[in-house]
Design an enzyme around this catalytic site. Sequence first.
Site, short mmCIF file in Angstrom:
data_model
loop_
_atom_site.label_atom_id
_atom_site.label_comp_id
_atom_site.label_asym_id
_atom_site.label_seq_id
_atom_site.Cartn_x
_atom_site.Cartn_y
_atom_site.Cartn_z
N GLU A 1 0.80 -1.23 0.00
CA GLU A 1 0.00 0.00 0.00
C GLU A 1 0.83 1.28 0.00
O GLU A 1 0.35 2.33 -0.43
CB GLU A 1 -0.94 0.03 1.20
CG GLU A 1 -0.26 0.16 2.54
CD GLU A 1 -1.27 0.22 3.69
OE1 GLU A 1 -1.24 1.22 4.42
OE2 GLU A 1 -2.05 -0.72 3.86
N HIS B 1 -6.97 2.38 3.85
CA HIS B 1 -6.40 2.46 5.20
C HIS B 1 -7.05 3.62 5.97
O HIS B 1 -6.37 4.49 6.51
CB HIS B 1 -4.88 2.64 5.15
CG HIS B 1 -4.19 2.17 6.39
ND1 HIS B 1 -3.02 1.46 6.37
CD2 HIS B 1 -4.52 2.28 7.71
CE1 HIS B 1 -2.64 1.17 7.60
NE2 HIS B 1 -3.55 1.67 8.44
#
Length: 345
Positions: A276, A308
């Site tokens: 990520e 996130h």
Amino acid sequence: MKIVVYSSKKVNRHPTTAHLQYDISSFAECNTTSDLKLQFLEIHLDKTTLALAAGYDAVCIFVNDVCDAEVLEGLAKLGVKYIALRCAGFNNVDLESASRFGLQVVRVPAYSPDAVAEFAVGMIMTIVRKYHKSYTRVREGNFLLDGLLGFNLKGKTIGIIGTGKIGLLTGKILSRGFESNVIAYDLYHNDQAAEYGITYVDSLEEMLGKSDIVSLHCPLMESTKYMMNEKTLGQMKKGAYLINTSRGALIDSHALIGALKTGHLGAVGLDVYEGESAYFFADGSSKIIYDDNFARLLSFYNVFVSGHQAFLTVEALKNIADTTIDNLETLARGGVCQNVVKHNI
């Protein structure tokens, strides 16, 4: 004390207001009586940006900043003495190297477990009842219900891996609120589990085999990296759902793709991804995703991904800022900080 804050990001709190940097806003509100001097940067900390820490006593970092041995050595040479994590996880810091170079590492052990627990349950509801698909469909004028069939959480068996504060609260919401049968696996049993309606099982394999939904709530360490791999994914019930709001590398993405392609998994909800750092917390809408595994996961109709954001509540931001400021003030006074992370943890 002078602190450089890496990975400061922006959020729009209201459609009619300008974009506000939420780190700046939350830290400014909590730093009113302190002598700490904070400099905010939007860029990540890594070997190419560590030079910007020259002249500072501490660096304040977030989940995707890089603090490996090379970066830590460079920071030490610049005179940096402290690494302040404004998150609970510390897997992105080489603690052994930090100790070797004389750098103290502090963190925020619990900023808002309710925020993440509530988000995890919301993600479960999203992929079970397909809110995201319904929202898109209705906005296009399509009111068909085909493909939107879900199931009740009441009476379903939901497995929790990791029963720290977030895992316990997630289990409590599901057991007390939805009347689900919540089971858990953890090497260390929490005495509060029964009070929260959670029952431990003897093995991970047993939990995976019994659960209609599995939710991950454990830290990323060498022992937990890729804990959901080809073998353990294969031990899940056929058609089961998998949720991850913890750390991306708990799941082997290649193995996850395999389990989705064969139809073994019914659906997946991810608020984190092992790669990520190259994409999250930034606008990449006009860019190409070069990570083939990530691009493949995004292509599945039964995979829901968010960026996130489970931690992102007003309460959590305040708690993060409060604790981080308190940590840094304690270090500045030469006191003993209760939130120090040592390499032997």
